[in-house]
Design a protein around this motif. Structure first.
Motif, PDB file in Angstrom:
ATOM      1  N   PRO A  65      39.859  29.311  43.541  1.00  0.00           N
ATOM      2  CA  PRO A  65      38.565  29.972  43.327  1.00  0.00           C
ATOM      3  C   PRO A  65      38.694  31.126  42.347  1.00  0.00           C
ATOM      4  O   PRO A  65      39.723  31.804  42.302  1.00  0.00           O
ATOM      5  CB  PRO A  65      38.180  30.466  44.727  1.00  0.00           C
ATOM      6  N   ALA A  66      37.683  31.318  41.546  1.00  0.00           N
ATOM      7  CA  ALA A  66      37.711  32.402  40.575  1.00  0.00           C
ATOM      8  C   ALA A  66      37.775  33.739  41.302  1.00  0.00           C
ATOM      9  O   ALA A  66      37.090  33.938  42.316  1.00  0.00           O
ATOM     10  CB  ALA A  66      36.466  32.350  39.699  1.00  0.00           C
ATOM     11  N   PRO A  67      38.602  34.666  40.836  1.00  0.00           N
ATOM     12  CA  PRO A  67      38.633  35.997  41.458  1.00  0.00           C
ATOM     13  C   PRO A  67      37.246  36.644  41.387  1.00  0.00           C
ATOM     14  O   PRO A  67      36.474  36.379  40.479  1.00  0.00           O
ATOM     15  CB  PRO A  67      39.640  36.769  40.590  1.00  0.00           C
ATOM     16  N   GLY A  68      36.964  37.449  42.357  1.00  0.00           N
ATOM     17  CA  GLY A  68      35.680  38.133  42.363  1.00  0.00           C
ATOM     18  C   GLY A  68      35.214  38.436  43.777  1.00  0.00           C
ATOM     19  O   GLY A  68      35.849  38.047  44.756  1.00  0.00           O
ATOM     20  N   ILE A  69      34.110  39.155  43.867  1.00  0.00           N
ATOM     21  CA  ILE A  69      33.540  39.569  45.143  1.00  0.00           C
ATOM     22  C   ILE A  69      32.337  38.696  45.455  1.00  0.00           C
ATOM     23  O   ILE A  69      31.401  38.610  44.656  1.00  0.00           O
ATOM     24  CB  ILE A  69      33.121  41.049  45.099  1.00  0.00           C
ATOM     25  N   ARG A  70      32.372  38.030  46.601  1.00  0.00           N
ATOM     26  CA  ARG A  70      31.224  37.245  47.063  1.00  0.00           C
ATOM     27  C   ARG A  70      30.530  38.035  48.164  1.00  0.00           C
ATOM     28  O   ARG A  70      31.076  38.186  49.260  1.00  0.00           O
ATOM     29  CB  ARG A  70      31.658  35.900  47.628  1.00  0.00           C
TER      30      ARG A  70
END
Length: 349
Positions: free
Chosen positions: A315-320
């Motif tokens: 999964p792409a790094p980042g904040i969900r």
């Protein structure tokens, strides 16, 4: 190249459902399979070879790192542990619970011995030492919480800022110009990531509407009935007409007891809204409006993301962030004859 989470979003299903449809591990309805196949074709999705190779090496165990300290509020934390275990079991995974107060030790141990397929991180601190370790180890890691240094990490959380902002917005639109926040014990604002996020957005959102705010922590390391009631008295003595509560269930009950002792009725005399409770505020002596934190929602998404390391692409790094939903139990009332609040020079309807 498209990621599996993009396919899931396009098809309107969970990541794990896409995985089941593509791998054939579990039956999927014809309509759901059709939507997934259409999304796969439209987006040009294809699981990478590395993911397929890793899928054959699974232990089918997730590690859940949840350090238990003397200031840990067990009911809240255990709600997340249970929600994670349920989500994992639904996907034929077991959970290895790591409770070392030195959270890095257990995390490093399972990573070095390849005991688990992925690590889920709970009780995330603003300056969490597990961040650096997550970047060092090969074991996939998903944070249920958002540390200050989150570059390159996969994080899942409730949108606490949106929840605090929604509470203040509704109170301001109801004509309240002096609002109080009953918070957590002081130690929580340095050891946990979400209390300062709620507090800071509460203050920022209040500034947007030009309302006066008051904040009170509920003790130093632990909240007691006495410290919560003292914080509530301080806010009432300061003249607030509305309270935002960001604290555990027992603290909510102490606030309501203090209001009742002073002869204040909710919402006739004072409005009250709970931000990010993990319990049912409708079961309180006086049901309260709430923007709840639902452990299952965060943990389901975290487990789905962990599975993508093996069932598809990383999964792409980042904040969900999971958007909050407002539950109306009639504890917020409009101030009679109050003028409309002003935001950035414009009236708010």
């Amino acid at each position: 190249m498209a990621k599996i989470d993009e396919v899931a979003k396009a098809a309107g299903v969970s990541i794990s459902t896409v995985s089941y449809a593509l791998s054939g591990k579990r039956p999927v309805s014809a309509d759901t399979r059709r939507r997934i196949e259409e999304a796969v074709e439209r987006l040009g999705y294809s699981p990478n070879a590395g993911a397929r190779m890793l899928a054959g090496r699974r232990t089918r165990i997730f590690a859940l790192t949840e350090p238990l300290r003397k200031d840990t509020h067990a009911p809240t934390h255990m709600a997340f542990v249970l929600a994670t275990a349920v989500a994992a079991r639904r996907n034929d995974y077991d959970v290895l619970l790591l409770t070392d107060e030195d959270a890095q030790a257990g995390m490093r141990r399972v990573a070095s011995n390849r005991l688990v397929d992925a690590i889920l991180v709970l009780d995330v601190a603003p300056d969490d030492p597990r961040v650096a370790l997550a970047r060092e180890i090969e074991t996939p890691t998903v944070f249920i919480g958002v540390p200050n240094d989150n570059d390159g990490l996969v994080c899942v959380d409730l949108d606490f800022e949106a929840a605090a902002r929604e509470a203040v917005t509704r109170m301001a639109r109801a004509g309240h110009t002096h609002i109080g926040l009953v918070g957590q014990p002081e130690v929580s604002y340095s050891r946990s990531n979400f209390p300062p996020r709620v507090r800071d957005e509460f203050l920022a959102a209040s500034g947007m509407f030009g309302v006066t705010t008051e904040f009170r922590a509920t003790g130093h390391e632990h909240a007691t009935d006495a410290t919560v009631r003292a914080a509530t008295r301080g806010l009432l003595d300061a003249g607030v007409t509305a309270l935002v509560l960001h604290c555990p269930e027992e603290s909510h009950r102490a606030v309501l007891a203090e209001l009742a002792e002073r002869g204040l009725r909710v919402p006739d005399d004072i409005s009250v809204v709970s931000v990010a409770p993990t319990f049912d505020t409708a079961a309180l002596p006086r049901p309260l409006d709430a923007l709840p934190l639902v452990p299952q929602a965060s943990c389901d998404l975290a487990v789905d993301l962990a599975l993508t390391f093996f069932d598809g692409d990383r999964p792409a790094p980042g904040i969900r962030l999971i958007p909050p939903a407002y539950l109306d139990h009639g504890s917020l009332a409009r101030v009679p004859d109050a003028p409309a609040p002003v935001v950035a020079g414009s009236a708010v309807a």
